[in-house]
Design an enzyme around this catalytic site. Sequence first.
Site, mmCIF file in Angstrom:
data_model
loop_
_atom_site.group_PDB
_atom_site.id
_atom_site.type_symbol
_atom_site.label_atom_id
_atom_site.label_comp_id
_atom_site.label_asym_id
_atom_site.label_seq_id
_atom_site.Cartn_x
_atom_site.Cartn_y
_atom_site.Cartn_z
ATOM 1 N N CYS A 331 0.797 -1.239 0.000
ATOM 2 C CA CYS A 331 0.000 0.000 0.000
ATOM 3 C C CYS A 331 0.827 1.286 0.000
ATOM 4 O O CYS A 331 0.521 2.187 -0.785
ATOM 5 C CB CYS A 331 -0.980 0.009 1.160
ATOM 6 S SG CYS A 331 -1.270 -1.578 1.929
ATOM 7 N N ARG A 360 7.601 -10.894 5.204
ATOM 8 C CA ARG A 360 7.209 -10.728 6.605
ATOM 9 C C ARG A 360 7.923 -11.790 7.419
ATOM 10 O O ARG A 360 7.930 -12.958 7.047
ATOM 11 C CB ARG A 360 5.692 -10.905 6.774
ATOM 12 C CG ARG A 360 4.916 -9.820 6.054
ATOM 13 C CD ARG A 360 3.432 -9.994 6.211
ATOM 14 N NE ARG A 360 2.727 -9.069 5.339
ATOM 15 C CZ ARG A 360 1.414 -9.051 5.155
ATOM 16 N NH1 ARG A 360 0.657 -9.933 5.808
ATOM 17 N NH2 ARG A 360 0.846 -8.189 4.342
ATOM 18 N N GLN A 378 1.213 -11.127 -3.162
ATOM 19 C CA GLN A 378 -0.217 -10.893 -2.942
ATOM 20 C C GLN A 378 -0.886 -10.457 -4.238
ATOM 21 O O GLN A 378 -0.288 -9.742 -5.030
ATOM 22 C CB GLN A 378 -0.413 -9.766 -1.934
ATOM 23 C CG GLN A 378 0.021 -10.082 -0.523
ATOM 24 C CD GLN A 378 -0.188 -8.882 0.387
ATOM 25 O OE1 GLN A 378 0.248 -7.785 0.081
ATOM 26 N NE2 GLN A 378 -0.873 -9.083 1.492
ATOM 27 N N ASP A 380 -2.919 -8.020 -4.846
ATOM 28 C CA ASP A 380 -3.358 -6.844 -4.110
ATOM 29 C C ASP A 380 -4.050 -5.854 -5.045
ATOM 30 O O ASP A 380 -3.833 -5.887 -6.251
ATOM 31 C CB ASP A 380 -2.096 -6.180 -3.535
ATOM 32 C CG ASP A 380 -2.352 -5.531 -2.195
ATOM 33 O OD1 ASP A 380 -3.529 -5.366 -1.835
ATOM 34 O OD2 ASP A 380 -1.370 -5.193 -1.517
ATOM 35 N N HIS A 382 -5.842 -1.564 -4.738
ATOM 36 C CA HIS A 382 -6.348 -0.451 -3.950
ATOM 37 C C HIS A 382 -7.325 0.335 -4.790
ATOM 38 O O HIS A 382 -7.078 0.568 -5.970
ATOM 39 C CB HIS A 382 -5.194 0.425 -3.467
ATOM 40 C CG HIS A 382 -4.265 -0.321 -2.563
ATOM 41 N ND1 HIS A 382 -3.052 -0.799 -2.962
ATOM 42 C CD2 HIS A 382 -4.433 -0.734 -1.283
ATOM 43 C CE1 HIS A 382 -2.491 -1.458 -1.961
ATOM 44 N NE2 HIS A 382 -3.316 -1.448 -0.926
ATOM 45 N N LYS A 462 -14.071 -4.227 7.759
ATOM 46 C CA LYS A 462 -13.627 -5.117 6.674
ATOM 47 C C LYS A 462 -14.586 -6.286 6.484
ATOM 48 O O LYS A 462 -15.369 -6.622 7.384
ATOM 49 C CB LYS A 462 -12.228 -5.630 6.959
ATOM 50 C CG LYS A 462 -12.135 -6.442 8.244
ATOM 51 C CD LYS A 462 -10.784 -7.105 8.391
ATOM 52 C CE LYS A 462 -10.725 -7.937 9.662
ATOM 53 N NZ LYS A 462 -9.586 -8.822 9.742
ATOM 54 N N HIS A 508 -8.561 -1.449 0.452
ATOM 55 C CA HIS A 508 -7.591 -2.499 0.119
ATOM 56 C C HIS A 508 -8.405 -3.746 -0.209
ATOM 57 O O HIS A 508 -9.352 -4.045 0.491
ATOM 58 C CB HIS A 508 -6.704 -2.893 1.298
ATOM 59 C CG HIS A 508 -6.046 -1.755 2.012
ATOM 60 N ND1 HIS A 508 -4.727 -1.451 1.844
ATOM 61 C CD2 HIS A 508 -6.521 -0.872 2.915
ATOM 62 C CE1 HIS A 508 -4.410 -0.423 2.619
ATOM 63 N NE2 HIS A 508 -5.478 -0.056 3.281
HETATM 64 ZN ZN ZN Z 1 -3.202 -2.344 0.902
#
Ligand code: ZN
Length: 642
Positions: A331, A360, A378, A380, A382, A462, A508
């Site tokens: 992000c 991570r 990921q 991912d 946005h 979420k 997200h």
């Molecule tokens: Zn994000």
Amino acid sequence: MAKVTLPDSGILTITEGTSLKQVAEQIGAGLAKAAIAAKINGELVDLSVPVTGDINVKIITGKDSEGLEIIRHSCAHVMAEAICTIWPAAKLVYGPTVEDGFYYDIDLDEPIRPDDFPRIEEKMREIVAADKPFIRKEMSRAEALAKLADDKYKIDNVNRADSSTISFYSHGDGFEDLCRGPHVPSTGKVGSFKIMSVAGAYWHGDPTQKMLQRVYGTAWPSQKELDEYLTRLEEAKKRDHRVLGKQLDLFSFNEAGPGFAFIHSKGMIIWNEIVDFLRDVNQKYGYNEIKTPIILNEQLWHRSGHWDNYKENMYFSEIDGTGYAIKPMNCPGGCLVYKTTKHSYREFPMRVAEFGMVHRHEASGVMHGLFRVRQFTQDDAHIYCTPEQIESEIVGVIDLIFEVYRAFGFEDFVIELSTKPLKHIGSDEIWDVSTEALKGALGQKRIEYDINPGDGAFYGPKIDFHVKDCLKRSWQLGTIQLDFSMPQRFDLVYTDKDNTEKTPVMIHRAVLGSFERFIGILIEHFGGGMPLWLSPEQARVLPISEKTNDYAKVVYDRLKDAQMRSNCDLSDEKINVKIVRAYGEKIPFMLVVGPREAQSGTVNVRIRGEKENKTIEINDFLKIVKGKISNKEIDLAFEING
Ligand SMILES: [Zn+2]
Ligand SMILES: [Zn+2]
């Protein structure tokens, strides 16, 4: 008389002091037989509890999750009695339920071994056959402490209990244990059980304390359910993605990088097929794609808040004397891309996807094949939008998520909405608007969901998406999170209709989560036999002898021309050996060719998972299979027309 209100709003009028067991009997003999415990005004209690005053009552059976827990916890008491009978020196410490079962921590110098399980189970069966009632005795804290005398473990449990009275449960007038309850009415009701394993565990998980023996068991309402569970465990072992990944040459791990997966060429075929598919879906739903750097200046992570909240999980580096961090999330990089130009409300909603590799730091003890790794990619994205656009954007993401899951053959979902936690940022107004938008979107799609009150992230509510695999295991994959924090931290703005600068809403979203983990889940769900469109090798031509090698090559060329991933087994081995090998590699289609097929221009197709072989003209086979690939059909079977 007391008024008892039932879950269906029915009302029973009964004499004060009637037990809940008798209430169950009044409702019906079947329910009374299945009854495990009850809930009075939402609180779980024993069936022996008498009714006083007007109350709401729900009778709990083994079909309720709470009932199943009570069965398992009660079974732990029965196991404890059995162990104390066999080893009178055993001291009981703590016996809670866990997923699918229970354990009891026991202090005993003599080790309990798997060889001992049958005789513990035998003793347990005797206790169950005696069907002794669970009897509750209550006393004051002082009385309890006096009664426990020098039992340091139980005294510790009493000191940790927050209730004013302390309760003990006995089986009839025999075995007794300190416990809050509730329990099944008698030992005959602990269901069907099995002792599973034994492991060492420190008291309070503290390595400076004594090592105890933790004996694990499982219990189910019926023998059938126990058998099904044990079969699922066996099945899960056979489907272990770490074993299949090696066997099918999909990926490996090396001590050179613990938690970092090496994806082999066959694994990359699966990976790239998924990426291609997700790119198509992203395009269909109006996403643009970006790529942001893996290593970024430390300052960025101070600004994003990761430094303060996530530092222990991050990796760091130094370049030209300046501190850098390896990104744990995509992000912040995405925000920097957003800030490279000015934005107007006219561009919104702006959907930006990234297949982003993140690192991570997971503790070495929790790593598990592809399921828990230290580096993963990921899927991912946005979305930047106005508050008014939240609901329609969420609807779009939900549609996208289900379209993706169905392509992998998942049909069973659990959806959770998590709302405002105590500690949060952002005004109550924006929380209300966005939580209502999430609910509105789920409502529009007629999706059933559970609410986790207060379980949202501190920066926004979420929705989480879980899929169930063929062994009924639940996997959290997708997530849609609103974020009121990051746009502010990065000073993201857009020019609104009224020409003022405003902060955009940031959403997200991830659909599969981590590619590595998702591929691991697919391997276990399909037992290594990947759907046709993902299979590293979709078809293999097997000539039954050297005599048909030439025809086999012709067939193989046709498969290649049709862009099917295929091979031709021209080895000297017997056809049965070739078949067994292709079977072990879980190839969807084996095309066996002999003189008869050569003469007629056909192939004899062995379909993975199907009993019946099919002889079909090569053109027809290609047409059918190409259709299955482009439609991402999971079912390999086909009918031959005419
Ligand atoms: Zn994000
Ligand atoms: Zn208990």
